[in-house]
Design a protein around this motif. Sequence first.
Motif, PDB file in Angstrom:
ATOM      1  N   ASN A  32       0.786  -1.130   0.131  1.00 33.77           N
ATOM      2  CA  ASN A  32       0.033   0.007   0.070  1.00 33.77           C
ATOM      3  C   ASN A  32       0.918   1.265   0.052  1.00 33.77           C
ATOM      4  N   GLY A  33       2.150   1.141  -0.018  1.00 30.10           N
ATOM      5  CA  GLY A  33       3.099   2.063  -0.025  1.00 30.10           C
ATOM      6  C   GLY A  33       4.274   1.807  -0.387  1.00 30.10           C
ATOM      7  N   LEU A  34       5.416   2.850  -0.243  1.00 26.53           N
ATOM      8  CA  LEU A  34       6.817   2.488  -0.953  1.00 26.53           C
ATOM      9  C   LEU A  34       7.795   2.102   0.314  1.00 26.53           C
ATOM     10  N   THR A  35       8.658   1.301  -0.081  1.00 28.66           N
ATOM     11  CA  THR A  35       9.649   1.113   0.984  1.00 28.66           C
ATOM     12  C   THR A  35      11.094   1.319   0.832  1.00 28.66           C
ATOM     13  N   ILE A  36      11.425   2.134   1.458  1.00 33.51           N
ATOM     14  CA  ILE A  36      12.993   2.608   1.097  1.00 33.51           C
ATOM     15  C   ILE A  36      13.860   2.153   1.871  1.00 33.51           C
ATOM     16  N   ALA A  37      14.889   1.742   1.602  1.00 33.82           N
ATOM     17  CA  ALA A  37      16.339   1.325   2.204  1.00 33.82           C
ATOM     18  C   ALA A  37      17.147   2.551   2.711  1.00 33.82           C
ATOM     19  N   ALA A  38      16.861   2.801   3.836  1.00 29.66           N
ATOM     20  CA  ALA A  38      17.420   3.932   4.518  1.00 29.66           C
ATOM     21  C   ALA A  38      18.824   3.673   5.056  1.00 29.66           C
ATOM     22  N   GLY A  39      19.578   4.752   5.392  1.00 29.04           N
ATOM     23  CA  GLY A  39      20.724   4.674   5.941  1.00 29.04           C
ATOM     24  C   GLY A  39      20.802   4.417   7.507  1.00 29.04           C
ATOM     25  N   LEU A  40      21.469   3.749   8.221  1.00 28.64           N
ATOM     26  CA  LEU A  40      21.546   3.557   9.590  1.00 28.64           C
ATOM     27  C   LEU A  40      21.430   4.777  10.433  1.00 28.64           C
ATOM     28  N   GLU A 113       3.522   5.698   3.041  1.00 26.70           N
ATOM     29  CA  GLU A 113       1.853   5.413   2.748  1.00 26.70           C
ATOM     30  C   GLU A 113       1.395   6.780   2.532  1.00 26.70           C
ATOM     31  N   VAL A 114       0.598   6.798   1.389  1.00 23.83           N
ATOM     32  CA  VAL A 114      -0.203   8.292   1.275  1.00 23.83           C
ATOM     33  C   VAL A 114      -1.823   7.733   1.152  1.00 23.83           C
ATOM     34  N   ARG A 115      -2.849   8.375   1.954  1.00 23.42           N
ATOM     35  CA  ARG A 115      -3.894   8.078   1.974  1.00 23.42           C
ATOM     36  C   ARG A 115      -4.934   8.881   1.731  1.00 23.42           C
ATOM     37  N   GLU A 116      -5.727   8.777   0.538  1.00 22.23           N
ATOM     38  CA  GLU A 116      -6.771   9.785  -0.048  1.00 22.23           C
ATOM     39  C   GLU A 116      -8.163   9.187   0.278  1.00 22.23           C
ATOM     40  N   ARG A 117      -9.008  10.209   1.345  1.00 24.71           N
ATOM     41  CA  ARG A 117     -10.189   9.491   1.596  1.00 24.71           C
ATOM     42  C   ARG A 117     -10.092   8.226   2.429  1.00 24.71           C
ATOM     43  N   GLY A 118      -8.956   7.849   2.864  1.00 26.75           N
ATOM     44  CA  GLY A 118      -8.816   6.587   3.744  1.00 26.75           C
ATOM     45  C   GLY A 118      -8.446   5.517   3.139  1.00 26.75           C
ATOM     46  N   ALA A 119      -8.183   5.799   1.652  1.00 27.22           N
ATOM     47  CA  ALA A 119      -7.772   4.480   0.828  1.00 27.22           C
ATOM     48  C   ALA A 119      -6.100   4.988   0.346  1.00 27.22           C
ATOM     49  N   PRO A 120      -5.393   3.817   0.364  1.00 28.01           N
ATOM     50  CA  PRO A 120      -4.110   4.028  -0.168  1.00 28.01           C
ATOM     51  C   PRO A 120      -3.808   4.467  -1.419  1.00 28.01           C
ATOM     52  N   VAL A 121      -2.871   5.258  -2.007  1.00 25.16           N
ATOM     53  CA  VAL A 121      -2.737   5.798  -3.425  1.00 25.16           C
ATOM     54  C   VAL A 121      -1.313   5.968  -3.475  1.00 25.16           C
ATOM     55  N   ASP A 122      -0.889   5.582  -4.842  1.00 18.64           N
ATOM     56  CA  ASP A 122       0.440   5.691  -4.995  1.00 18.64           C
ATOM     57  C   ASP A 122       1.199   7.021  -4.724  1.00 18.64           C
ATOM     58  N   PRO A 123       2.230   7.051  -3.719  1.00 13.28           N
ATOM     59  CA  PRO A 123       2.875   8.270  -3.427  1.00 13.28           C
ATOM     60  C   PRO A 123       3.804   8.578  -4.584  1.00 13.28           C
ATOM     61  N   GLY A 124       4.169   7.817  -5.340  1.00 11.82           N
ATOM     62  CA  GLY A 124       4.945   7.979  -6.693  1.00 11.82           C
ATOM     63  C   GLY A 124       4.398   9.198  -7.495  1.00 11.82           C
ATOM     64  N   ARG A 125       2.900   9.354  -7.366  1.00  5.16           N
ATOM     65  CA  ARG A 125       2.385  10.413  -8.041  1.00  5.16           C
ATOM     66  C   ARG A 125       2.899  11.739  -7.923  1.00  5.16           C
ATOM     67  N   TRP A 126       3.480  11.957  -6.789  1.00  8.10           N
ATOM     68  CA  TRP A 126       3.854  13.255  -6.370  1.00  8.10           C
ATOM     69  C   TRP A 126       5.122  13.424  -6.234  1.00  8.10           C
ATOM     70  N   MET A 127       5.947  12.211  -6.543  1.00  8.98           N
ATOM     71  CA  MET A 127       7.531  12.354  -6.480  1.00  8.98           C
ATOM     72  C   MET A 127       8.236  12.176  -7.825  1.00  8.98           C
ATOM     73  N   THR A 128       9.249  12.664  -7.905  1.00 12.56           N
ATOM     74  CA  THR A 128      10.215  12.614  -9.152  1.00 12.56           C
ATOM     75  C   THR A 128      10.544  11.052  -9.341  1.00 12.56           C
TER      76      THR A 128
END
Length: 138
Positions: A32-40, A113-128
């Motif tokens: 329902n969202g993106l997972t990012i491998a972040a630095g420690l 995760e981004v939610r629109e009216r309670g439903a998950p939507v693709d965060p990639g819509r707003w990212m480069t």
Amino acid sequence: MPVAAPERLVAPTPGEVIGKFGSPVPGGGRANGLTIAAGLGARVQSPGDGVVQFVGPVKGWGVILILRLTGGYHLVLAGLDRTSVDPGQSVAAGSPVGWMPDGRQSKSELYLEVRERGAPVDPGRWMTASQVSGGQAG
């Protein structure tokens, strides 16, 4: 009240996207969202302007942060070690909101995760494209 989509979101932390919205997840279902491998110990910043609605530990997810974005969308960040914000606090896009685990845990993955009216939507819509590139989990 109509919702207004954010114009853009900034990456919450540097790192490769290792799980994309809609990709298969272990045990069945879709992400329902993106997972990012972040630095420690990496610093996490707010992807958008909003108000902190919830901060706290959730079993299996680490510390989570829920923001109500300007326009009525909600944004969830999970997997943090600790935060620097409190419920009711206003935050601007790009402002620090917390940190990732520093190595005591086996991995450092940030879930967005981004939610629109309670439903998950693709965060990639707003990212480069460069913010959401990377391998696909599954």
